[in-house]
Design an enzyme around this catalytic site. Structure first.
Site: not given
Ligand code: ADE
Length: 254
Positions: A13, A80, A219
């Site tokens: 990152e 996320g 995501d």
């Molecule tokens: N960081 C990136 N995606 C994530 C997710 N789905 N849950 C927790 N931390 C995250």
């Protein structure tokens, strides 16, 4: 404003930014973390990888604030996306952060950090506003040069947007659409989930330290999340952090 701390959970990152610093940086190890000290865009900077999860992030933040004469903290990385319309490749800027796995009921309301009287830790409003502009500029002006069109298309990124609002942190990787929807129902206005920001926010609140948290959506916290997250982190995330942090540091110099 003193030295600016630039923090991310994972090397992927931040490695673009660390590469930039490499030319000027010196390095110290404390609490098992490497702290890179240098200068970028006229600012004294300390960059560090926090490790993953709330405890690792809190240790990192505490060490930074105790040892490095920090005047502001910028946390960057991926998250996320759970809010409506928060898509892979968008950027989320926190105006407040909550620990979604904090639950000391019936002694305290759900999400409230016991004895603080609060569940939401505010980001610094001025830094968040600058972060928003920096993110908008990075998307409009830098992204195409940093990530080739084929890669963006592969990740389904088109016309990415910047969102500002609530980010929730917990010691869980969320990879279940039902769970993500429940968190949105329980935390109105929730945009994204990650695993560190709200812990750093609690430390910064105790120290009266300005904090900005900027996350790129890797995501949608659903059944595909682990796969999407892995690919995004490896191939795209560091490019975003790199241009965003540069733009924010430039804005802080102006
Ligand atoms: N960081 C990136 N995606 C994530 C997710 N789905 N849950 C927790 N931390 C995250």
């Amino acid at each position: 404003m003193g030295r600016i701390a630039v923090v991310a959970a994972m090397r992927e990152e931040l490695h673009g930014f660390l590469d930039d610093m490499g030319r000027t940086a010196s390095k110290e190890t404390r609490a098992g973390r490497e702290f890179f000290l240098g200068e970028i865009a006229g600012h004294e900077v300390v960059a560090v990888l926090s490790g993953i999860g709330k405890v690792a992030a809190a240790i990192t933040a505490t060490t930074l604030l105790d040892r490095y004469g920090v005047g502001a903290v910028l946390f960057t990385g991926v998250a996320g996306g759970v809010g409506d319309g928060v898509r892979v490749g968008d950027i989320v800027i926190a105006d407040a952060l909550v620990q979604h796995d904090m639950d000391a009921r019936p002694l305290f309301p759900r999400f409230e950090v016991p004895l603080t009287g609060t569940s939401r830790f505010a980001a610094d409003a001025q830094l968040a506003a600058l972060a928003r502009t920096a993110a908008e500029q990075a998307l409009a002006l830098d992204l195409a040069a940093e990530v080739d069109a084929a890669t963006l298309a592969e990740f389904g990124v088109s016309a990415p947007r910047v969102h500002a609002g609530l980010i929730a942190s917990g010691d869980q990787f969320i990879a279940d659409a039902g769970k993500a929807a429940q968190l949105c129902a329980d935390l109105p206005g929730l945009l994204a989930v990650e695993m560190e920001g709200a812990a750093v926010a609690q430390v910064c609140a105790d120290h009266g330290m300005p904090l900005a948290v900027m996350r790129t959506v890797s995501d949608r916290a659903d059944a595909h999340a682990a796969f999407d997250f892995g690919r995004f982190v490896e191939r795209v995330a560091s490019r975003y952090s790199h241009v965003f942090v540069r733009r924010l540091l430039d804005a802080l110099s102006a």
